[in-house]
Design a protein around this motif. Sequence first.
Motif, PDB file in Angstrom:
ATOM      1  N   GLY A 170      76.539  62.261 136.416  1.00  0.00           N
ATOM      2  CA  GLY A 170      75.558  61.682 137.323  1.00  0.00           C
ATOM      3  C   GLY A 170      74.444  60.885 136.681  1.00  0.00           C
ATOM      4  N   ALA A 220      67.581  64.931 142.286  1.00  0.00           N
ATOM      5  CA  ALA A 220      68.209  64.942 143.612  1.00  0.00           C
ATOM      6  C   ALA A 220      69.348  65.948 143.588  1.00  0.00           C
ATOM      7  N   PRO A 221      69.655  66.564 144.738  1.00  0.00           N
ATOM      8  CA  PRO A 221      70.783  67.497 144.773  1.00  0.00           C
ATOM      9  C   PRO A 221      72.073  66.765 144.404  1.00  0.00           C
ATOM     10  N   PRO A 222      72.845  67.286 143.462  1.00  0.00           N
ATOM     11  CA  PRO A 222      74.078  66.599 143.078  1.00  0.00           C
ATOM     12  C   PRO A 222      75.104  66.630 144.205  1.00  0.00           C
ATOM     13  N   ALA A 223      75.897  65.602 144.291  1.00  0.00           N
ATOM     14  CA  ALA A 223      76.963  65.579 145.297  1.00  0.00           C
ATOM     15  C   ALA A 223      77.921  66.734 145.056  1.00  0.00           C
ATOM     16  N   ALA A 224      78.368  67.358 146.140  1.00  0.00           N
ATOM     17  CA  ALA A 224      79.231  68.530 146.017  1.00  0.00           C
ATOM     18  C   ALA A 224      80.524  68.210 145.295  1.00  0.00           C
ATOM     19  N   ASP A 225      81.000  66.967 145.411  1.00  0.00           N
ATOM     20  CA  ASP A 225      82.273  66.601 144.795  1.00  0.00           C
ATOM     21  C   ASP A 225      82.089  65.994 143.401  1.00  0.00           C
ATOM     22  N   SER A 226      80.870  66.037 142.857  1.00  0.00           N
ATOM     23  CA  SER A 226      80.633  65.520 141.520  1.00  0.00           C
ATOM     24  C   SER A 226      80.891  66.613 140.488  1.00  0.00           C
ATOM     25  N   GLY A 229      77.884  68.863 140.453  1.00  0.00           N
ATOM     26  CA  GLY A 229      77.907  69.713 141.639  1.00  0.00           C
ATOM     27  C   GLY A 229      78.923  70.830 141.519  1.00  0.00           C
ATOM     28  N   THR A 233      78.173  74.806 141.675  1.00  0.00           N
ATOM     29  CA  THR A 233      78.870  75.590 142.703  1.00  0.00           C
ATOM     30  C   THR A 233      79.630  76.754 142.092  1.00  0.00           C
TER      31      THR A 233
END
Length: 398
Positions: A170, A220-226, A229, A233
Amino acid sequence: MYFDPIAAVTQNDPYPGYAALAAQSELVFDETRKLWLAGSPALVRAVMDNPACRVRPVAEPVPAAIAGGSAGQLFGMLVRMNDGARHAAPKLVLQRALATLPLEEARQRAASLAQALLAGAGEAVGLSAAGTHGRAGTVPLVAGAAGLDGHRLSAWTFDVPVRTIASLLGFAPSQLPPLSLWMRQFVACLSPLSSPEQLALAQHAAQCLLDSFSDLLRSAPPAADSLLGAVLTEAEAVGWNNAQAVLANLVGLLSQTYEATAGLIGNAIVALLQAPQRASEGGLALVQDVALNDPPIQNTRRFVAGATRIGTVDLQPGDVVLLVLAAASRAPDTRSQAFGFGHGVHACPGQTLAVAIAAAAIDTLLQAQTLEQGMYTWRYRPSHNARIPEFFNPGEAA
Protein backbone atom coordinates in the motif's frame (compact mmCIF):
# COMPACT_ATOMS: atom_id res chain seq x y z
CA MET A 1 42.41 -30.20 -0.09
CA TYR A 2 40.24 -28.38 2.46
CA PHE A 3 36.86 -27.22 1.15
CA ASP A 4 35.70 -24.12 3.02
CA PRO A 5 31.87 -24.07 2.92
CA ILE A 6 31.76 -20.40 3.94
CA ALA A 7 34.27 -19.12 1.38
CA ALA A 8 32.54 -21.29 -1.24
CA VAL A 9 29.49 -19.02 -1.24
CA THR A 10 31.23 -16.38 -3.33
CA GLN A 11 33.48 -18.62 -5.43
CA ASN A 12 32.91 -18.91 -9.16
CA ASP A 13 32.15 -22.63 -9.00
CA PRO A 14 31.67 -24.09 -5.52
CA TYR A 15 29.49 -26.92 -6.77
CA PRO A 16 32.02 -29.78 -7.05
CA GLY A 17 32.80 -29.25 -3.35
CA TYR A 18 29.11 -29.08 -2.55
CA ALA A 19 28.50 -32.34 -4.41
CA ALA A 20 31.11 -34.13 -2.30
CA LEU A 21 29.50 -32.76 0.85
CA ALA A 22 26.00 -33.77 -0.30
CA ALA A 23 27.25 -37.36 -0.73
CA GLN A 24 28.03 -37.62 3.00
CA SER A 25 25.37 -39.61 4.84
CA GLU A 26 26.39 -38.27 8.27
CA LEU A 27 27.23 -34.86 9.68
CA VAL A 28 30.87 -33.88 9.08
CA PHE A 29 32.80 -31.81 11.60
CA ASP A 30 34.75 -28.89 10.12
CA GLU A 31 37.81 -28.49 12.34
CA THR A 32 38.68 -25.12 10.82
CA ARG A 33 35.26 -23.54 11.22
CA LYS A 34 34.45 -25.48 14.42
CA LEU A 35 30.98 -26.50 13.31
CA TRP A 36 29.12 -29.49 11.92
CA LEU A 37 28.20 -29.62 8.23
CA ALA A 38 25.00 -31.03 6.75
CA GLY A 39 24.89 -31.21 2.97
CA SER A 40 22.58 -34.05 1.94
CA PRO A 41 18.81 -33.51 1.60
CA ALA A 42 18.12 -36.06 4.33
CA LEU A 43 20.49 -34.44 6.80
CA VAL A 44 19.27 -30.90 6.09
CA ARG A 45 15.69 -32.01 6.66
CA ALA A 46 16.63 -33.90 9.82
CA VAL A 47 18.31 -30.85 11.35
CA MET A 48 15.54 -28.46 10.32
CA ASP A 49 12.90 -30.80 11.74
CA ASN A 50 14.73 -31.21 15.07
CA PRO A 51 13.30 -28.88 17.77
CA ALA A 52 16.63 -28.87 19.61
CA CYS A 53 18.22 -27.11 16.63
CA ARG A 54 17.27 -23.43 16.85
CA VAL A 55 17.58 -20.50 14.47
CA ARG A 56 19.40 -18.41 17.09
CA PRO A 57 21.77 -19.22 19.97
CA VAL A 58 19.90 -19.47 23.27
CA ALA A 59 22.28 -16.98 24.89
CA GLU A 60 22.14 -14.49 22.01
CA PRO A 61 18.64 -14.20 20.51
CA VAL A 62 19.69 -10.86 19.00
CA PRO A 63 23.23 -10.30 17.66
CA ALA A 64 25.24 -8.36 20.23
CA ALA A 65 26.33 -5.85 17.59
CA ILE A 66 22.77 -4.51 17.18
CA ALA A 67 21.17 -5.31 20.55
CA GLY A 68 19.64 -2.35 22.33
CA GLY A 69 18.73 -0.30 19.26
CA SER A 70 15.90 -0.19 16.75
CA ALA A 71 17.60 -2.75 14.50
CA GLY A 72 17.93 -5.18 17.39
CA GLN A 73 14.33 -4.62 18.44
CA LEU A 74 13.16 -5.30 14.89
CA PHE A 75 15.43 -8.33 14.48
CA GLY A 76 14.26 -9.93 17.72
CA MET A 77 10.62 -9.92 16.63
CA LEU A 78 11.09 -11.28 13.10
CA VAL A 79 9.28 -14.57 12.68
CA ARG A 80 12.22 -16.25 10.96
CA MET A 81 14.51 -15.38 13.88
CA ASN A 82 12.34 -17.16 16.42
CA ASP A 83 11.21 -20.68 17.29
CA GLY A 84 8.29 -22.12 19.23
CA ALA A 85 5.36 -19.93 20.24
CA ARG A 86 7.06 -16.71 19.10
CA HIS A 87 7.28 -18.26 15.64
CA ALA A 88 4.08 -20.29 15.24
CA ALA A 89 1.35 -17.60 15.31
CA PRO A 90 3.21 -14.97 13.24
CA LYS A 91 4.17 -17.62 10.68
CA LEU A 92 0.55 -18.75 10.35
CA VAL A 93 -0.58 -15.15 9.86
CA LEU A 94 1.95 -14.44 7.12
CA GLN A 95 1.32 -17.78 5.45
CA ARG A 96 -2.42 -17.17 5.26
CA ALA A 97 -2.07 -13.53 4.23
CA LEU A 98 0.36 -14.28 1.40
CA ALA A 99 -1.92 -17.08 0.19
CA THR A 100 -4.69 -14.52 -0.42
CA LEU A 101 -2.55 -12.42 -2.75
CA PRO A 102 -3.46 -12.97 -6.41
CA LEU A 103 -0.21 -14.13 -8.00
CA GLU A 104 -1.02 -12.55 -11.35
CA GLU A 105 -1.51 -9.16 -9.67
CA ALA A 106 1.90 -9.49 -8.04
CA ARG A 107 3.49 -10.53 -11.32
CA GLN A 108 1.98 -7.58 -13.17
CA ARG A 109 3.03 -5.16 -10.43
CA ALA A 110 6.59 -6.50 -10.55
CA ALA A 111 6.71 -6.25 -14.35
CA SER A 112 5.40 -2.69 -14.28
CA LEU A 113 7.93 -1.57 -11.67
CA ALA A 114 10.76 -3.44 -13.41
CA GLN A 115 9.95 -1.69 -16.67
CA ALA A 116 9.69 1.74 -15.04
CA LEU A 117 13.01 1.27 -13.25
CA LEU A 118 14.73 0.18 -16.45
CA ALA A 119 13.45 3.29 -18.20
CA GLY A 120 14.21 5.55 -15.24
CA ALA A 121 10.59 6.70 -15.18
CA GLY A 122 9.09 8.46 -12.21
CA GLU A 123 12.21 8.41 -10.07
CA ALA A 124 12.20 10.97 -7.30
CA VAL A 125 15.27 9.74 -5.47
CA GLY A 126 17.09 7.41 -7.88
CA LEU A 127 17.94 3.75 -7.63
CA SER A 128 19.62 2.68 -4.41
CA ALA A 129 23.21 1.71 -5.06
CA ALA A 130 22.76 -1.80 -3.77
CA GLY A 131 25.86 -3.12 -5.45
CA THR A 132 28.33 -0.83 -3.68
CA HIS A 133 28.78 -2.73 -0.41
CA GLY A 134 26.56 -0.39 1.57
CA ARG A 135 27.94 2.96 0.44
CA ALA A 136 25.27 5.62 0.48
CA GLY A 137 24.22 7.40 -2.69
CA THR A 138 22.27 6.89 -5.87
CA VAL A 139 23.02 5.51 -9.29
CA PRO A 140 22.60 7.97 -12.18
CA LEU A 141 19.71 7.05 -14.45
CA VAL A 142 19.89 6.80 -18.19
CA ALA A 143 16.98 6.59 -20.57
CA GLY A 144 16.02 3.14 -21.73
CA ALA A 145 17.66 -0.22 -21.17
CA ALA A 146 19.79 -0.44 -24.30
CA GLY A 147 22.93 0.83 -22.61
CA LEU A 148 22.16 -0.38 -19.10
CA ASP A 149 25.13 0.26 -16.85
CA GLY A 150 26.40 -2.67 -14.79
CA HIS A 151 26.01 -0.84 -11.49
CA ARG A 152 22.51 0.17 -12.43
CA LEU A 153 21.65 -3.40 -13.37
CA SER A 154 22.85 -4.52 -9.93
CA ALA A 155 20.70 -1.90 -8.22
CA TRP A 156 17.72 -2.91 -10.36
CA THR A 157 17.89 -6.53 -9.15
CA PHE A 158 17.40 -5.30 -5.58
CA ASP A 159 14.91 -2.53 -6.20
CA VAL A 160 12.38 -4.50 -8.22
CA PRO A 161 11.44 -7.06 -5.53
CA VAL A 162 11.47 -4.74 -2.52
CA ARG A 163 9.46 -2.07 -4.31
CA THR A 164 6.98 -4.65 -5.57
CA ILE A 165 6.21 -5.88 -2.05
CA ALA A 166 6.10 -2.34 -0.66
CA SER A 167 3.69 -1.35 -3.42
CA LEU A 168 1.47 -4.38 -2.76
CA LEU A 169 1.39 -3.41 0.91
CA GLY A 170 0.00 0.00 0.00
CA PHE A 171 2.93 2.42 -0.16
CA ALA A 172 2.68 5.21 -2.74
CA PRO A 173 5.15 5.34 -5.66
CA SER A 174 6.95 8.34 -4.13
CA GLN A 175 7.61 6.33 -0.96
CA LEU A 176 9.28 3.40 -2.70
CA PRO A 177 12.79 4.85 -3.31
CA PRO A 178 13.47 5.77 0.36
CA LEU A 179 12.02 2.43 1.53
CA SER A 180 14.44 0.64 -0.78
CA LEU A 181 17.36 2.69 0.52
CA TRP A 182 16.45 2.10 4.18
CA MET A 183 16.03 -1.60 3.54
CA ARG A 184 19.50 -1.81 2.00
CA GLN A 185 20.91 -0.09 5.05
CA PHE A 186 18.98 -2.28 7.47
CA VAL A 187 19.88 -5.67 5.99
CA ALA A 188 23.57 -4.79 6.28
CA CYS A 189 23.26 -5.39 10.03
CA LEU A 190 22.30 -9.03 9.38
CA SER A 191 25.82 -9.76 8.14
CA PRO A 192 28.79 -10.37 10.44
CA LEU A 193 30.89 -8.56 7.81
CA SER A 194 29.21 -5.21 8.51
CA SER A 195 31.34 -2.24 9.53
CA PRO A 196 30.58 0.01 12.54
CA GLU A 197 29.37 2.67 10.09
CA GLN A 198 26.96 0.21 8.48
CA LEU A 199 25.67 -0.91 11.87
CA ALA A 200 24.96 2.70 12.83
CA LEU A 201 23.13 3.28 9.56
CA ALA A 202 21.13 0.10 10.15
CA GLN A 203 19.85 1.39 13.48
CA HIS A 204 18.61 4.59 11.85
CA ALA A 205 17.15 2.72 8.87
CA ALA A 206 15.29 0.26 11.11
CA GLN A 207 13.57 3.12 12.90
CA CYS A 208 12.69 4.79 9.60
CA LEU A 209 11.16 1.54 8.33
CA LEU A 210 9.15 1.01 11.52
CA ASP A 211 7.95 4.62 11.41
CA SER A 212 6.96 4.26 7.74
CA PHE A 213 4.80 1.23 8.43
CA SER A 214 3.33 2.89 11.50
CA ASP A 215 2.40 5.91 9.39
CA LEU A 216 0.93 3.64 6.72
CA LEU A 217 -1.28 1.92 9.28
CA ARG A 218 -2.48 5.25 10.66
CA SER A 219 -3.06 6.96 7.34
CA ALA A 220 -6.20 5.06 6.34
CA PRO A 221 -7.81 1.67 6.95
CA PRO A 222 -6.21 -0.78 4.50
CA ALA A 223 -8.46 -2.36 1.90
CA ALA A 224 -9.67 -5.77 3.04
CA ASP A 225 -8.40 -7.39 -0.16
CA SER A 226 -4.93 -5.82 0.08
CA LEU A 227 -1.85 -7.62 1.39
CA LEU A 228 -1.69 -5.29 4.40
CA GLY A 229 -5.40 -5.82 5.06
CA ALA A 230 -4.92 -9.58 4.85
CA VAL A 231 -2.07 -9.51 7.39
CA LEU A 232 -4.16 -7.51 9.87
CA THR A 233 -7.23 -9.70 9.33
CA GLU A 234 -5.29 -12.92 9.87
CA ALA A 235 -3.51 -11.48 12.91
CA GLU A 236 -6.85 -10.78 14.52
CA ALA A 237 -8.15 -14.22 13.56
CA VAL A 238 -5.32 -16.10 15.31
CA GLY A 239 -5.11 -13.74 18.29
CA TRP A 240 -1.71 -12.31 17.42
CA ASN A 241 -2.22 -8.96 19.11
CA ASN A 242 1.36 -7.81 19.63
CA ALA A 243 1.25 -4.55 17.65
CA GLN A 244 5.02 -4.05 17.70
CA ALA A 245 5.64 -7.60 16.46
CA VAL A 246 3.10 -7.14 13.67
CA LEU A 247 4.86 -3.93 12.67
CA ALA A 248 8.28 -5.62 12.73
CA ASN A 249 7.10 -8.50 10.57
CA LEU A 250 5.59 -6.15 8.02
CA VAL A 251 9.11 -4.74 7.72
CA GLY A 252 10.24 -8.37 7.62
CA LEU A 253 8.24 -8.97 4.45
CA LEU A 254 10.53 -6.42 2.78
CA SER A 255 13.76 -7.67 4.36
CA GLN A 256 13.04 -11.28 3.40
CA THR A 257 12.42 -10.13 -0.16
CA TYR A 258 15.37 -7.81 -0.46
CA GLU A 259 18.46 -9.99 -0.76
CA ALA A 260 16.97 -13.43 -1.48
CA THR A 261 14.83 -12.34 -4.44
CA ALA A 262 17.55 -10.01 -5.71
CA GLY A 263 19.84 -13.05 -5.71
CA LEU A 264 17.31 -15.06 -7.69
CA ILE A 265 17.15 -12.32 -10.30
CA GLY A 266 20.91 -11.77 -10.33
CA ASN A 267 21.81 -15.45 -10.62
CA ALA A 268 19.28 -15.85 -13.42
CA ILE A 269 21.03 -13.00 -15.24
CA VAL A 270 24.37 -14.79 -14.72
CA ALA A 271 22.83 -17.94 -16.23
CA LEU A 272 21.73 -15.93 -19.26
CA LEU A 273 25.12 -14.29 -19.68
CA GLN A 274 26.78 -17.72 -19.57
CA ALA A 275 24.28 -19.28 -21.98
CA PRO A 276 22.24 -16.60 -23.84
CA GLN A 277 20.19 -19.28 -25.61
CA ARG A 278 18.47 -19.97 -22.29
CA ALA A 279 16.38 -16.85 -22.87
CA SER A 280 13.99 -19.11 -24.80
CA GLU A 281 13.12 -20.90 -21.53
CA GLY A 282 11.31 -17.83 -20.22
CA GLY A 283 11.68 -16.19 -16.84
CA LEU A 284 9.69 -18.67 -14.76
CA ALA A 285 11.51 -21.82 -15.87
CA LEU A 286 14.87 -20.10 -15.59
CA VAL A 287 14.23 -18.78 -12.07
CA GLN A 288 12.92 -22.14 -10.89
CA ASP A 289 16.08 -23.80 -12.18
CA VAL A 290 18.30 -21.18 -10.51
CA ALA A 291 16.50 -21.73 -7.19
CA LEU A 292 17.66 -25.35 -7.33
CA ASN A 293 21.05 -25.14 -9.04
CA ASP A 294 22.52 -21.72 -8.20
CA PRO A 295 20.43 -20.51 -5.24
CA PRO A 296 20.96 -17.12 -3.64
CA ILE A 297 20.82 -18.47 -0.08
CA GLN A 298 23.58 -21.05 0.04
CA ASN A 299 23.65 -21.93 3.72
CA THR A 300 22.09 -21.23 7.10
CA ARG A 301 22.93 -22.19 10.67
CA ARG A 302 21.22 -24.04 13.45
CA PHE A 303 22.28 -23.68 17.08
CA VAL A 304 21.88 -26.72 19.32
CA ALA A 305 19.89 -25.87 22.45
CA GLY A 306 19.72 -29.35 23.99
CA ALA A 307 21.43 -32.71 23.64
CA THR A 308 20.15 -34.48 20.54
CA ARG A 309 21.21 -36.87 17.79
CA ILE A 310 21.28 -36.48 14.01
CA GLY A 311 21.97 -39.83 12.34
CA THR A 312 24.72 -41.39 14.42
CA VAL A 313 26.17 -38.06 15.60
CA ASP A 314 25.46 -36.85 19.12
CA LEU A 315 25.13 -33.07 19.36
CA GLN A 316 25.52 -31.09 22.57
CA PRO A 317 24.19 -27.69 23.67
CA GLY A 318 26.33 -24.98 22.09
CA ASP A 319 27.14 -26.98 18.97
CA VAL A 320 26.53 -25.27 15.64
CA VAL A 321 25.37 -26.97 12.44
CA LEU A 322 25.90 -25.31 9.07
CA LEU A 323 23.16 -26.42 6.69
CA VAL A 324 24.68 -26.24 3.20
CA LEU A 325 21.40 -25.62 1.42
CA ALA A 326 22.95 -25.24 -2.03
CA ALA A 327 24.50 -28.71 -1.76
CA ALA A 328 21.20 -30.27 -0.71
CA SER A 329 19.20 -28.48 -3.43
CA ARG A 330 21.41 -29.82 -6.21
CA ALA A 331 21.73 -33.35 -4.84
CA PRO A 332 19.76 -36.19 -6.45
CA ASP A 333 16.50 -36.30 -4.50
CA THR A 334 12.98 -37.42 -5.32
CA ARG A 335 11.45 -34.22 -3.92
CA SER A 336 13.53 -31.76 -5.99
CA GLN A 337 13.39 -29.25 -3.13
CA ALA A 338 14.81 -25.73 -3.24
CA PHE A 339 16.22 -25.66 0.30
CA GLY A 340 17.14 -22.00 0.01
CA PHE A 341 13.47 -21.37 0.80
CA GLY A 342 13.72 -23.38 4.01
CA HIS A 343 11.94 -26.52 5.12
CA GLY A 344 9.33 -27.63 7.64
CA VAL A 345 8.17 -25.03 10.15
CA HIS A 346 10.72 -22.58 8.76
CA ALA A 347 9.74 -23.01 5.11
CA CYS A 348 9.40 -19.58 3.51
CA PRO A 349 5.71 -18.70 3.05
CA GLY A 350 6.64 -16.36 0.21
CA GLN A 351 8.43 -18.82 -2.06
CA THR A 352 5.83 -18.79 -4.84
CA LEU A 353 5.61 -14.99 -4.66
CA ALA A 354 9.40 -14.54 -4.77
CA VAL A 355 9.70 -16.80 -7.82
CA ALA A 356 6.86 -14.93 -9.57
CA ILE A 357 8.47 -11.53 -8.93
CA ALA A 358 11.89 -12.73 -10.09
CA ALA A 359 10.41 -14.33 -13.20
CA ALA A 360 8.52 -11.14 -14.07
CA ALA A 361 11.73 -9.14 -13.68
CA ILE A 362 13.69 -11.46 -15.96
CA ASP A 363 10.96 -11.47 -18.61
CA THR A 364 10.85 -7.67 -18.52
CA LEU A 365 14.64 -7.42 -18.85
CA LEU A 366 14.65 -9.81 -21.80
CA GLN A 367 11.95 -7.76 -23.53
CA ALA A 368 14.06 -4.62 -23.06
CA GLN A 369 17.44 -5.91 -24.21
CA THR A 370 19.30 -8.97 -25.39
CA LEU A 371 21.82 -10.41 -22.95
CA GLU A 372 24.99 -11.67 -24.59
CA GLN A 373 28.20 -13.30 -23.44
CA GLY A 374 30.75 -10.66 -22.48
CA MET A 375 28.09 -8.00 -22.04
CA TYR A 376 28.83 -7.73 -18.31
CA THR A 377 31.33 -9.12 -15.87
CA TRP A 378 30.36 -9.90 -12.30
CA ARG A 379 31.60 -10.82 -8.88
CA TYR A 380 29.73 -11.98 -5.81
CA ARG A 381 29.08 -9.59 -2.96
CA PRO A 382 31.02 -10.44 0.22
CA SER A 383 28.81 -12.71 2.32
CA HIS A 384 28.96 -15.82 4.47
CA ASN A 385 25.67 -17.22 3.21
CA ALA A 386 24.22 -15.30 0.24
CA ARG A 387 25.36 -15.70 -3.37
CA ILE A 388 24.38 -12.41 -4.98
CA PRO A 389 26.18 -11.08 -8.05
CA GLU A 390 27.00 -7.48 -8.75
CA PHE A 391 27.59 -6.52 -12.35
CA PHE A 392 30.21 -4.39 -14.10
CA ASN A 393 30.77 -3.12 -17.60
CA PRO A 394 33.50 -4.93 -19.59
CA GLY A 395 36.92 -3.60 -18.71
CA GLU A 396 35.70 -2.01 -15.49
CA ALA A 397 37.62 -3.05 -12.37
CA ALA A 398 35.49 -5.50 -10.44
